[in-house]
Design an enzyme around this catalytic site. Structure first.
Site, PDB file in Angstrom:
ATOM      1  N   GLY A  20       6.262   0.630   5.934  1.00 56.37           N
ATOM      2  CA  GLY A  20       7.162  -0.306   5.249  1.00 56.37           C
ATOM      3  C   GLY A  20       7.286  -0.012   3.770  1.00 56.37           C
ATOM      4  O   GLY A  20       8.379  -0.063   3.195  1.00 56.37           O
ATOM      5  N   CYS A  21       6.172   0.316   3.140  1.00 59.18           N
ATOM      6  CA  CYS A  21       6.173   0.581   1.702  1.00 59.18           C
ATOM      7  C   CYS A  21       6.897   1.884   1.381  1.00 59.18           C
ATOM      8  O   CYS A  21       7.587   1.986   0.372  1.00 59.18           O
ATOM      9  CB  CYS A  21       4.744   0.606   1.172  1.00 59.18           C
ATOM     10  N   THR A  22       6.764   2.860   2.264  1.00 54.15           N
ATOM     11  CA  THR A  22       7.474   4.122   2.090  1.00 54.15           C
ATOM     12  C   THR A  22       8.975   3.901   2.241  1.00 54.15           C
ATOM     13  O   THR A  22       9.764   4.383   1.423  1.00 54.15           O
ATOM     14  CB  THR A  22       6.965   5.178   3.097  1.00 54.15           C
ATOM     15  N   SER A  44      10.214   2.049  -0.936  1.00 49.53           N
ATOM     16  CA  SER A  44      10.216   2.918  -2.116  1.00 49.53           C
ATOM     17  C   SER A  44      11.283   3.998  -2.020  1.00 49.53           C
ATOM     18  O   SER A  44      11.960   4.304  -3.007  1.00 49.53           O
ATOM     19  CB  SER A  44       8.829   3.541  -2.304  1.00 49.53           C
ATOM     20  N   LYS A  93       0.823  -1.218   0.000  1.00 45.56           N
ATOM     21  CA  LYS A  93       0.000   0.000   0.000  1.00 45.56           C
ATOM     22  C   LYS A  93       0.853   1.262   0.000  1.00 45.56           C
ATOM     23  O   LYS A  93       1.822   1.362   0.721  1.00 45.56           O
ATOM     24  CB  LYS A  93      -0.905  -0.011   1.238  1.00 45.56           C
TER      25      LYS A  93
END
Length: 155
Positions: free
Chosen positions: A46-48, A51, A41
């Site tokens: 975690g995704c930030t 990325s 998401k």
């Protein structure tokens, strides 16, 4: 659900819109090495981290002949906001139909606090210029994802 892909398999081609509403296909990258990372998401911790790690090492990855593509089931608008907020220099694919996550076998049942739901398994695929998977990283270190890729490639 598709079975999990492994090194040596042909990477499933796809066409879906990026954060700018432009259709992008994996076949557009023929002849180039691609880091295709699936994340759950936009704009979550975690995704930030993952990325931004790819962002911070993007020039180095480009220098080694790699393109970076992120995929999640979020829509184009969400991706655009995520890209702008963190100045992400690479393509984010909006897989709102779940066709890509299913083709790559990363749309899985998850369990959080005893609740089961379907979601994206954080996974990174390294694809060579012929469209063949060379590596699959299932245990992604969100803070050092690009380092994981580089270490695998140096072996």
């Amino acid at each position: 659900m598709a079975t999990q892909l492994k090194a040596g398999d042909k990477a499933p081609d796809f066409t879906a819109n990026d954060q700018n509403g432009k259709p992008v296909s994996l076949s557009d990258y023929k002849g180039k090495n691609v880091i295709l990372y699936f994340y759950p998401k936009d704009d979550t911790p975690g995704c930030t981290a993952e990325s931004c790690d790819f962002r911070d090492n993007y020039q180095s990855l480009l220098g080694q002949g790699f393109e970076v593509i992120g995929v999640s089931v979020d829509d184009e608008k969400s991706h655009k906001k995520f890209e702008t907020k963190y100045q992400l220099p690479f393509t984010l694919i909006a897989d709102t139909e779940h066709s890509i996550v299913e083709a790559y076998g990363v749309w899985v049942e998850k369990n959080m606090y005893g609740k089961k739901y379907m979601g994206t398994a954080r996974t990174t695929f390294i694809i060579d210029g012929d469209g063949t998977l060379t590596h699959v990283i299932e245990k992604v270190d969100t803070k050092a994802s690009s380092q994981q890729v580089l270490e695998l490639l140096s072996k």
